[in-house]
Structures are given as structure tokens and as C-alpha cells.
Design a protein around this motif. Structure first.
Motif, short mmCIF file in Angstrom:
data_model
loop_
_atom_site.label_atom_id
_atom_site.label_comp_id
_atom_site.label_asym_id
_atom_site.label_seq_id
_atom_site.Cartn_x
_atom_site.Cartn_y
_atom_site.Cartn_z
N GLY A 147 -68.45 -47.22 79.82
CA GLY A 147 -67.58 -47.94 80.06
C GLY A 147 -66.45 -47.59 78.85
O GLY A 147 -66.60 -46.68 77.85
N ALA A 148 -64.93 -48.31 78.66
CA ALA A 148 -64.12 -48.17 77.69
C ALA A 148 -64.01 -46.64 77.39
O ALA A 148 -64.15 -45.94 76.36
N ALA A 149 -63.90 -45.91 78.61
CA ALA A 149 -64.34 -44.52 78.65
C ALA A 149 -63.17 -43.59 77.77
O ALA A 149 -63.21 -42.37 77.46
N ALA A 150 -61.80 -44.37 77.25
CA ALA A 150 -60.87 -43.61 76.57
C ALA A 150 -60.99 -44.05 75.23
O ALA A 150 -60.21 -43.41 74.22
N ASP A 215 -72.62 -49.26 77.93
CA ASP A 215 -71.64 -50.48 77.79
C ASP A 215 -71.16 -50.71 76.60
O ASP A 215 -71.88 -51.38 75.62
N PRO A 216 -69.76 -50.52 76.30
CA PRO A 216 -69.45 -51.00 75.04
C PRO A 216 -68.52 -52.18 75.22
O PRO A 216 -67.97 -52.99 74.27
N ALA A 217 -68.42 -52.87 76.53
CA ALA A 217 -67.61 -54.07 76.78
C ALA A 217 -68.13 -55.51 76.63
O ALA A 217 -67.54 -56.26 76.08
N GLY A 218 -69.49 -55.55 77.05
CA GLY A 218 -70.11 -56.90 77.03
C GLY A 218 -69.48 -57.88 78.04
O GLY A 218 -68.50 -57.33 78.91
N GLY A 219 -69.66 -59.01 78.03
CA GLY A 219 -69.28 -59.98 79.13
C GLY A 219 -69.57 -59.70 80.41
O GLY A 219 -70.36 -59.18 80.83
N ALA A 220 -68.67 -60.19 81.18
CA ALA A 220 -68.77 -59.98 82.64
C ALA A 220 -68.97 -58.44 83.30
O ALA A 220 -69.49 -58.08 83.99
N ILE A 221 -67.94 -57.48 82.48
CA ILE A 221 -67.88 -56.06 82.71
C ILE A 221 -69.38 -55.60 82.22
O ILE A 221 -69.80 -54.78 82.93
N ALA A 240 -69.11 -54.54 71.76
CA ALA A 240 -68.64 -56.28 72.24
C ALA A 240 -67.23 -56.31 72.61
O ALA A 240 -66.59 -57.20 71.67
N GLY A 241 -66.72 -55.45 73.01
CA GLY A 241 -65.11 -55.53 73.38
C GLY A 241 -64.68 -56.71 73.78
O GLY A 241 -63.27 -57.19 73.66
#
Length: 322
Positions: A147-150, A215-221, A240-241
Motif C-alpha cells: 500500500g501507499a506504493a509511491a 499495509d501503511p494506510a490503516g482504516g478501511a484500506i 497509520a495514514g
């Protein structure tokens, strides 16, 4: 010297450059004249007062990663360090400044052929990516969802997964970010702001799901990223983006046959943290890890840098250049 101060929590505008006395290196410390200063997403959360961790007492000079030249050595420190090019963490604060005093034991020499900007781009993000890759151990032929691949960490993690022979699915929030991820070795790109993105991940894997999810996003993603892991796979949350870390009940993971890999597995000891920092810079000098320095700002532009990161308008690593 000039330094960026945080005296109250709030929007990017609370970051202000002030004339500040030079730090004086104490026992066991050196003074670094900074040439490049890293900014992390969590620093924007700390500035806003919304970080998913204990907030520091104010006022502080933010910043935890710098690269530059040693210009002075404190008591009990080898004077031969003066003049050396180094990268270093700061212990959590003090980095957004023209000069920083740090413990000499934290120094990472910058190898020949590696510039200051790439060095600071690899210092924190590189060691994090290396630690995550070691903890998740992607193998040849496995599907890996990143995730948050860029982002700084994820763009490096893509490269490490590919070097292991894994097949990478990059998830990000825009076409330019996915283009960057594909240029770093991702095989498939999905925009997770679009409905049905998880279905496209399943389609890419022939319906089986991924073997590994970072996963660096957290939440629903983050929740969706976990649910995309097939039976026997591994899942690690490292950011926890969204404002909250992905938290999966152990019994749920066990019921699905998924191993939850803790972030602590990436950094099992303080010695491992330093070892990974040294290795990250060495890999960069050898051309095997290429950080993405997406944008730079002067010290006076720290507020603009934080605003850009907050708007998800950045690629790779964002730096301050004194």
C-alpha cells in the motif's frame, strides 16, 4: 542558526523558522551541519496533534533524520569524525535545523558515491523497508500487496520484493503514484480510491488473493488489505495514514489461517536498527536500492512541505534543504 520550531499543535502554518543558538555537542555527541533533512508522514501527524502515539511536550524542533558533515566533536568523542559525511537519526527531534547535535553512536557513515539527499532518503525509510522485507520474507513467485506504493518506504519495499523474485501489486491513490510504483518494479497497479479495487487485486492473483500484504494506510484500506491475504499468507501493518493502525484480532487471523507479523519483528533490537541503517546506505551506494526524492523545500518552506504531504500531493521522499 536557522531552525523550524513547533510551539503549538495545528495546521502546517504553525511551523515557523526562527534564529536559534547553535547546539553545543555534549559528552559523546557530535555536531552535524545538515545538508538534507528528511520529513516523515508521522511528523505531520505530530504537528497537527493527531499522531497515534504520545505527543511530545512543546516547544520542539521537529525532525528525526538528517545527513550532513560533522563540524565539531564533544568530550570523549574521536576528533577524527570532524569532516566526515554522515547520516543520523536525532533521537526524535531537532532535525529541522541547520545544525544538529546527536550521539556519536547513532552516526552512519555515508559511502562514497552516495549523495546527502539519497543518504537521508534511505536512512529511516531504507532501514524500515529492509526490516519489513526481512520480517515478511517474500519469496519467489509470491504475490505481494504493498500500500501507499509511491511513499518513501513502500517504493523501496517494492524493489526489495522484486529482488526476492516476488510479484508485486502496488496500491496507491492516483495515476502518477501508480506509474512511479510500476517504474520501481510493481507488476500490477490498483487505485484504492476507486470502488472495486480489492476485486482487481483478486483478479490479478487468479482469485486466490495475495501471499503477503504490507499495509501503511490503516482504516478501511488496511482492513481490505488484510482480507485480501489468502490462507497461509502473512500480513504486517506499518503505518497509520488514515489516522489509525490496522488492528486485526488474533483469533480472526487464526481463523483465516493468516499470520500477523508484528512490526517489532522488523526491528528486533537497537543493534538491528543501526545495522539496517548501515545496510540501507550501502545498498544505495551499490545501486540496488533507489530512493525516490520526489520534492525538496527550503527550511522556510517546512509548512509548505507539510501541507503537500497532508494533501497526498507528494511522491517518494520529501526533504528540507537548509
Amino acid at each position: 542558526m536557522r531552525a523550524v520550531w513547533l510551539r503549538e499543535f495545528g495546521g502546517p502554518e504553525v511551523l515557523r523558522v526562527e534564529q536559534t543558538p547553535d547546539p553545543v555537542p555534549g559528552a559523546g555527541q557530535v555536531l552535524i551541519e545538515t545538508a538534507a533533512i528528511g520529513i516523515t508522514y508521522v511528523e505531520t501527524q505530530v504537528r497537527s496533534g493527531s499522531a497515534p502515539m504520545a505527543l511530545p511536550a512543546l516547544p520542539i524542533i521537529p525532525g528525526n533524520g538528517v545527513a550532513g558533515t560533522v563540524v565539531a566533536a564533544g568530550p570523549d568523542v574521536d576528533a577524527a569524525l570532524v569532516g566526515q559525511r554522515v547520516a543520523s537519526t536525532t533521537g526524535g527531534s531537532g532535525g529541522y535545523a541547520e545544525k544538529v547535535a546527536v550521539d556519536a553512536g547513532l552516526l552512519v557513515p555515508i559511502p562514497d558515491g552516495l549523495g546527502f539527499r539519497d543518504a537521508v532518503g534511505l536512512l529511516n525509510d531504507g532501514r524500515t523497508a529492509l526490516g519489513i522485507a526481512r520480517a515478511l520474507a517474500p519469496a519467489a513467485g509470491e504475490w505481494v500487496l504493498i500500500g501507499a506504493a509511491a511513499s518513501g518506504v513502500s517504493s523501496l519495499l517494492i524493489q526489495l520484493a522484486r529482488q526476492a523474485g516476488a510479484r508485486v501489486i502496488a496500491a496507491a491513490s492516483s495515476g502518477p503514484k501508480l506509474d512511479l510504483a510500476l517504474s520501481r518494479g510493481a507488476e500490477v497497479g490498483v487505485d484504492y480510491t476507486e470502488p472495486g479495487w480489492a476485486d482487481r487485486v483478486r483478479e490479478a492473483t487468479g482469485g486466490a488473493g495475495v501471499d503477503v500484504s504490507a499495509d501503511p494506510a490503516g482504516g478501511a484500506i488496511g482492513r481490505a488489505a488484510f482480507e485480501l491475504v489468502r490462507q497461509g499468507g502473512r500480513f504486517l501493518a506499518f503505518g497509520a495514514g488514515s489516522g489509525e493502525m490496522t488492528s486485526i484480532p488474533a483469533e480472526e487471523a487464526t481463523g483465516r489461517g493468516v499470520t500477523l507479523v508484528p512490526m517489532g519483528a522488523a526491528f528486533p533490537s537497537p543493534a538491528a536498527v543501526h545495522e539496517l541503517s548501515v545496510r540501507a546506505l550501502a545498498e544505495g551506494a551499490a545501486g540496488r536500492l533507489r530512493p525516490v526524492i520526489g520534492q525538496t523545500f527550503p527550511l522556510e518552506g517546512a509548512a509548505d512541505a507539510h501541507a503537500a504531504i497532508g494533501k497526498r500531493a507528494t511522491l517518494g521522499k520529501t526533504l528540507l534543504i537548509p
